[in-house]
Design a protein around this motif. Structure first.
Motif, PDB file in Angstrom:
ATOM      1  N   ALA A 104       0.788  -1.142   0.013  1.00 14.81           N
ATOM      2  CA  ALA A 104      -0.135  -0.175  -0.190  1.00 14.81           C
ATOM      3  C   ALA A 104       0.859   1.348   0.170  1.00 14.81           C
ATOM      4  CB  ALA A 104      -0.823   0.118   1.162  1.00 14.81           C
ATOM      5  N   PRO A 105       0.680   1.939  -0.785  1.00 17.29           N
ATOM      6  CA  PRO A 105       1.663   3.258  -1.279  1.00 17.29           C
ATOM      7  C   PRO A 105       1.780   4.306  -0.171  1.00 17.29           C
ATOM      8  CG  PRO A 105      -0.360   3.612  -2.486  1.00 17.29           C
ATOM      9  CD  PRO A 105      -0.472   2.146  -1.967  1.00 17.29           C
ATOM     10  N   ASN A 106       0.640   4.470   0.649  1.00 18.66           N
ATOM     11  CA  ASN A 106       0.695   5.338   1.869  1.00 18.66           C
ATOM     12  C   ASN A 106      -0.320   4.852   2.909  1.00 18.66           C
ATOM     13  OD1 ASN A 106      -1.860   6.356   0.967  1.00 18.66           O
ATOM     14  ND2 ASN A 106      -0.983   7.305  -0.487  1.00 18.66           N
ATOM     15  N   LEU A 107      -0.196   5.734   4.051  1.00 23.77           N
ATOM     16  CA  LEU A 107      -0.995   5.520   5.201  1.00 23.77           C
ATOM     17  C   LEU A 107      -2.439   5.184   4.880  1.00 23.77           C
ATOM     18  CD1 LEU A 107       0.011   4.707   7.953  1.00 23.77           C
ATOM     19  CD2 LEU A 107      -0.470   7.090   8.596  1.00 23.77           C
ATOM     20  N   GLN A 108      -2.939   6.175   4.111  1.00 22.00           N
ATOM     21  CA  GLN A 108      -4.367   6.350   3.868  1.00 22.00           C
ATOM     22  C   GLN A 108      -4.900   5.183   3.150  1.00 22.00           C
ATOM     23  OE1 GLN A 108      -2.468   9.022   3.003  1.00 22.00           O
ATOM     24  NE2 GLN A 108      -2.928  10.382   4.617  1.00 22.00           N
ATOM     25  N   GLN A 109      -3.995   4.877   2.067  1.00 24.73           N
ATOM     26  CA  GLN A 109      -4.343   3.502   1.385  1.00 24.73           C
ATOM     27  C   GLN A 109      -4.208   2.299   2.040  1.00 24.73           C
ATOM     28  OE1 GLN A 109      -5.759   2.798  -1.744  1.00 24.73           O
ATOM     29  NE2 GLN A 109      -6.466   4.840  -1.410  1.00 24.73           N
ATOM     30  N   PHE A 110      -3.238   2.317   3.120  1.00 26.15           N
ATOM     31  CA  PHE A 110      -3.119   0.948   4.014  1.00 26.15           C
ATOM     32  C   PHE A 110      -4.373   0.945   4.899  1.00 26.15           C
ATOM     33  CE2 PHE A 110      -0.949  -0.729   8.009  1.00 26.15           C
ATOM     34  CZ  PHE A 110      -1.240  -2.046   7.376  1.00 26.15           C
ATOM     35  N   ARG A 137       5.891  -1.691   8.602  1.00 22.83           N
ATOM     36  CA  ARG A 137       5.713  -0.791   7.738  1.00 22.83           C
ATOM     37  C   ARG A 137       6.188   0.403   8.615  1.00 22.83           C
ATOM     38  NH1 ARG A 137       1.816  -0.048   3.561  1.00 22.83           N
ATOM     39  NH2 ARG A 137       2.079   2.381   4.008  1.00 22.83           N
ATOM     40  N   PRO A 138       7.292   1.065   7.800  1.00 19.71           N
ATOM     41  CA  PRO A 138       7.783   2.385   8.452  1.00 19.71           C
ATOM     42  C   PRO A 138       6.916   3.377   8.955  1.00 19.71           C
ATOM     43  CG  PRO A 138       8.413   2.500   6.317  1.00 19.71           C
ATOM     44  CD  PRO A 138       7.691   1.120   6.577  1.00 19.71           C
ATOM     45  N   ASP A 139       5.548   3.499   8.333  1.00 19.66           N
ATOM     46  CA  ASP A 139       4.805   4.684   8.703  1.00 19.66           C
ATOM     47  C   ASP A 139       4.082   4.264   9.693  1.00 19.66           C
ATOM     48  OD1 ASP A 139       3.435   2.622   7.043  1.00 19.66           O
ATOM     49  OD2 ASP A 139       2.629   4.280   5.701  1.00 19.66           O
ATOM     50  N   THR A 140       3.995   3.072  10.210  1.00 19.87           N
ATOM     51  CA  THR A 140       3.011   2.616  11.253  1.00 19.87           C
ATOM     52  C   THR A 140       3.823   2.095  12.685  1.00 19.87           C
ATOM     53  OG1 THR A 140       3.181   0.315  10.407  1.00 19.87           O
ATOM     54  CG2 THR A 140       1.213   1.713   9.609  1.00 19.87           C
ATOM     55  N   ARG A 141       4.903   2.887  12.521  1.00 15.95           N
ATOM     56  CA  ARG A 141       5.939   2.574  13.925  1.00 15.95           C
ATOM     57  C   ARG A 141       4.912   2.728  15.322  1.00 15.95           C
ATOM     58  NH1 ARG A 141      11.167   2.071  12.794  1.00 15.95           N
ATOM     59  NH2 ARG A 141      11.395   2.072  15.093  1.00 15.95           N
ATOM     60  N   THR A 142       4.022   3.799  15.167  1.00  8.76           N
ATOM     61  CA  THR A 142       3.733   4.242  16.642  1.00  8.76           C
ATOM     62  C   THR A 142       2.333   3.491  16.885  1.00  8.76           C
ATOM     63  OG1 THR A 142       2.664   6.114  15.655  1.00  8.76           O
ATOM     64  CG2 THR A 142       4.642   6.390  16.746  1.00  8.76           C
ATOM     65  N   VAL A 143       1.868   2.644  15.873  1.00  9.25           N
ATOM     66  CA  VAL A 143       0.342   2.023  16.242  1.00  9.25           C
ATOM     67  C   VAL A 143       0.630   0.754  17.156  1.00  9.25           C
ATOM     68  CG1 VAL A 143      -1.235   0.916  15.334  1.00  9.25           C
ATOM     69  CG2 VAL A 143      -0.428   2.731  13.840  1.00  9.25           C
ATOM     70  N   PRO A 144       0.167   0.878  18.362  1.00  7.73           N
ATOM     71  CA  PRO A 144       0.230  -0.480  19.116  1.00  7.73           C
ATOM     72  C   PRO A 144      -0.280  -1.580  18.778  1.00  7.73           C
ATOM     73  CG  PRO A 144      -1.262   1.228  19.973  1.00  7.73           C
ATOM     74  CD  PRO A 144      -0.823   1.653  18.634  1.00  7.73           C
ATOM     75  N   ILE A 145       0.356  -2.854  18.927  1.00  3.09           N
ATOM     76  CA  ILE A 145      -0.314  -3.927  18.523  1.00  3.09           C
ATOM     77  C   ILE A 145      -0.598  -4.594  19.856  1.00  3.09           C
ATOM     78  CG2 ILE A 145       0.366  -6.372  17.633  1.00  3.09           C
ATOM     79  CD1 ILE A 145       2.595  -4.854  15.839  1.00  3.09           C
ATOM     80  N   PRO A 146      -2.069  -4.975  19.751  1.00  5.32           N
ATOM     81  CA  PRO A 146      -2.556  -5.619  21.182  1.00  5.32           C
ATOM     82  C   PRO A 146      -1.993  -6.851  21.545  1.00  5.32           C
ATOM     83  CG  PRO A 146      -4.204  -5.527  19.500  1.00  5.32           C
ATOM     84  CD  PRO A 146      -2.914  -4.700  19.076  1.00  5.32           C
ATOM     85  N   ASN A 147      -1.788  -7.383  22.647  1.00  4.78           N
ATOM     86  CA  ASN A 147      -1.672  -8.600  23.006  1.00  4.78           C
ATOM     87  C   ASN A 147      -2.772  -9.549  22.364  1.00  4.78           C
ATOM     88  OD1 ASN A 147      -1.352 -10.864  24.654  1.00  4.78           O
ATOM     89  ND2 ASN A 147       0.493 -10.049  25.154  1.00  4.78           N
ATOM     90  N   ILE A 148      -2.140 -10.779  21.829  1.00  3.52           N
ATOM     91  CA  ILE A 148      -3.036 -11.756  21.377  1.00  3.52           C
ATOM     92  C   ILE A 148      -4.284 -12.136  22.432  1.00  3.52           C
ATOM     93  CG2 ILE A 148      -1.427 -13.471  21.659  1.00  3.52           C
ATOM     94  CD1 ILE A 148      -3.824 -13.225  18.519  1.00  3.52           C
TER      95      ILE A 148
END
Ligand code: CUO
Length: 688
Positions: A104-110, A137-148
């Motif tokens: 996906a070319p950018n954040l919005q498209q992702f 993805r370098p543009d999603t570095r700050t998105v927290p991944i919740p615990n499974i």
């Protein structure tokens, strides 16, 4: 906050519900273009969107996806089918989906793509591939991944609790008035079953979520830029080797002998396992394996596996180890040397098909072993049953057979390690460094040195985020559970440096002294059972140095809150630093299991410390990516986007044979090593 990042975070929530339902305690809803709605809802878009828009505070607009992806490849895995990272076909599908997300070319498209895809593919496949993409993805570095364990709690928790939870939530409106639900312990078997003594370890939520996270951080297939991480094959060996050392030591604590490696796939398996947990995806219990089950060839719609094929791969790998080299597809010989050998073998054995030097020849031993075992109850699909817990990285560690299978895999790695030359004085020593004193002591003022404490603790976790179709107004459903815990303690080392100021790496291990029958262990046995406790760099001034280190700073473990953090924006820190720490690394051994249980009367261990020469340990990091404050559990999980920060082979110095017969002789021969006896006492009480 950037609404795209926020949207990404929210797409983790309520994994089985359609994307148009509310998120974040009913406060947020997505504004979706019509194309996102699946056919089922396409004719009622207005109705459903109105229905879920009432009382929301925030509406997050989602863009139209620029080019509708062809998701045909993912349709081979039904929405209600179980997804397994060990099944080739599933891995390939995940790999394609990850690639799609990365492209996906950018954040919005992702965001648009993720929203579009979510309800069109298998939900577990989505969660996994989506999490991998976010992590990379370098543009999603700050998105927290919740615990499974919070996204799919039913994979971790006895199911009757959910029934109670739903009832409680529907009857009692205010969360403050609700009873706290209790997740039972010891519900999978009675004490007629010896293996049940280890249930607290195998079924621990932190243990299983660590394992899931590890495989999320180190996928075995997918785009090259994600799979090809520094020393990933070696880390596969080492992390699982440490799991096994810990498990075997835990068995000694419970007077059980070491697990028997599953080296013969044609013998019946005495250990049965009845998991009793529900698969989130189809609400069925994971199938059980009866005692004395025999494994069979698998012939199912997802693929065939023959036991004889696994045996062939096993023999080829063992022969390669004996010869000291593997052959690539062109017939070139690649030596299994001291430095790279273990990494090459790790990728061959797991198998990581992208990195294996010869996939066709060395096959897919470890993964296919998981698969054959996981279908033991229905190898030819005649009963239309899905795989058992061994088929799923979120649940595999619950089953005693996991440790027998990995015990076997570990013997192959150890065979290679044992054939390498014995470590020599130059490798082990550190001229002019003398460790003169070692202790570990609890925090209390009057605590005796070298007596450590474990006990049961009751802790709570919030189950709400994973309760699909639960109440939306108030997502606070707390359940408590019992787990092992250890009292925090401090290590103190005195070190004399008779040379100039320099750096060293402090390596701390504990080794059991005796087996389950109280028979003393030889160093060669101890080294295979050595548990890494911590590893860190120290500055050594000329003369006397005192080094102090807290057990809670361990490079192996992550704190409780990180294993059990809740999902949802309101639980997340806002400061950039804290968020970074919160973010990625659910990977890490749970701090509450840092110490083995010990025994009520006390169990003796050797506490071993070694200070190695930092000039031989240091790694020049190539990338200039910012420090990820979260990657603190690097011993098992590495550092995100960086080289593994210790140049020595993992497990050093216990990964290879040592020049002495006993640990006492070893520390006597090297002044940069020392040991002391410690006692771990288990207090059989539950502390709130
Ligand atoms: Cu982690 Cu077998 O690799 O489960």
């Amino acid at each position: 906050m950037n609404t795209d990042l926020k949207a990404l975070e929210l797409l983790f929530q309520r994994p089985l519900e359609p994307v148009f339902t509310t998120r974040d305690n009913g406060k947020t809803v997505f504004d979706l273009p019509e194309s996102v709605y699946t056919d089922r809802y396409r004719n009622n878009t207005e109705e459903v969107s109105n229905r879920f828009s009432q009382n929301v505070e925030t509406r997050i607009p989602i863009r139209e996806v620029a080019r509708k992806p062809n998701l045909e490849f993912a349709s081979k895995l039904g929405r209600k089918q179980q997804f397994s990272l060990f099944i080739n076909k599933h891995k390939e599908i995940a790999s394609q989906l990850i690639q799609l997300f990365l492209d996906a070319p950018n954040l919005q498209q992702f965001v648009a793509l993720a929203a579009y895809t979510k309800d069109r593919v298998n939900p577990v496949l989505f969660q996994y591939s989506y999490a991998v993409a976010i992590a990379h993805r370098p543009d999603t570095r700050t998105v927290p991944i919740p615990n499974i364990s919070q996204v799919f709690p039913s994979n971790f928790i006895e199911p009757s609790v959910f029934q109670d939870a739903r009832q409680e939530a529907s009857v009692i409106a205010k969360s403050g008035n609700r009873t706290v639900l209790e997740i039972p312990a010891n519900y999978t078997a009675s004490d007629r079953e010896d293996e049940q003594h280890l249930a607290y370890f195998r079924e621990d939520i932190g243990v299983n979520s660590h394992h899931w996270h590890w495989h999320l951080v180190y996928p075995a297939s997918g785009p090259m830029e994600i799979v090809n991480k520094d020393r990933r094959g070696e880390l596969f060996y080492y992390m699982h080797h440490q799991l096994l050392a810990r498990y075997n030591v835990e068995r000694f604590c419970n007077r059980l002998k070491r697990t028997i490696p599953l080296s013969n796939l044609r013998e019946e398996i005495p250990e049965g396992y009845f998991p009793k947990i529900l698969s989130s995806i189809n609400n069925r219990t994971y199938p059980a394996r009866i005692s004395k089950q025999q494994l069979s060839d698998v012939a199912r719609p997802d693929g065939n596996i023959e036991i004889s094929e696994l045996e062939r791969w096993r023999d080829r790998i063992l022969a390669a180890i004996d010869q000291g080299y593997v052959e690539d597809t062109q017939g070139n010989r690649i030596p299994l040397d001291e430095v790279r050998g273990i990494d090459i073998l790790g990728n061959i054995i797991e198998a990581c098909n992208t990195l294996s030097v010869n996939n066709q020849f060395y096959g897919n031993l470890h993964n296919q072993g998981h698969t054959i075992i996981s279908f033991a109850h229905d190898p030819d699909y005649r009963h239309l049953e899905d795989f058992g817990v061994m088929g799923d990285v979120t649940t595999a560690m619950r089953d005693p057979i996991f440790y027998r299978w990995h015990g076997f895999i570990d013997t192959i790695f150890n065979k290679h390690k044992t054939l390498l030359p014995v470590y020599n004085n130059t490798q082990l020593g550190f001229e002019g460094i003398n460790v003169t004193y070692v202790e570990a002591r609890l925090g209390a003022a009057n605590a005796r040195p070298n007596t450590l404490l474990t006990y049961w603790q009751r802790s709570s976790a919030n189950l709400a985020a994973g309760l699909d179709f639960g109440p939306v107004e108030d997502e606070n459903i707390t359940a408590t559970f019992r787990h092992l815990q250890n009292a925090p303690y401090t290590y103190t080392f005195n070190v004399t440096n008779s040379g100039p100021r320099r750096s060293g790496t402090c390596r701390i291990f504990i080794c059991p002294k005796t087996d389950e029958r109280n028979q003393p262990l030889r160093l060669e046995e101890q080294r295979l059972l050595a548990i890494e406790m911590d590893k860190f760099t120290v500055e050594l001034m000329p003369g006397e140095n005192t080094i102090r280190r807290e057990s809670t700073d361990s490079s192996v473990a992550i704190p409780f809150e990180r294993s059990f953090r809740a999902v949802g924006a309101s639980y997340q820190p806002t400061a950039a630093d804290d968020l970074a720490r919160f973010r990625f690394c659910g990977c890490g051994w749970p701090q509450h299991l840092l110490l083995p249980k010990g025994k009520p009367e006390g169990m003796q261990f050797d506490l071993f410390v070694m200070i190695s020469d930092y000039t031989q340990d240091a790694v020049q990091q190539l990338s200039n990516t910012p420090n990820d404050a979260c990657s603190t559990a690097y011993s098992f999980c590495g550092l995100k986007d960086k080289l593994y920060p210790d140049k020595r082979t993992m497990g050093f110095p216990f990964d290879r044979r040592l020049p002495n017969d006993t640990l006492n002789e070893l520390v006597g021969a090297f002044s940069n090593m020392a040991k002391t006896d410690i006692t771990i006492k288990f207090n059989d009480r539950v502390i709130g």
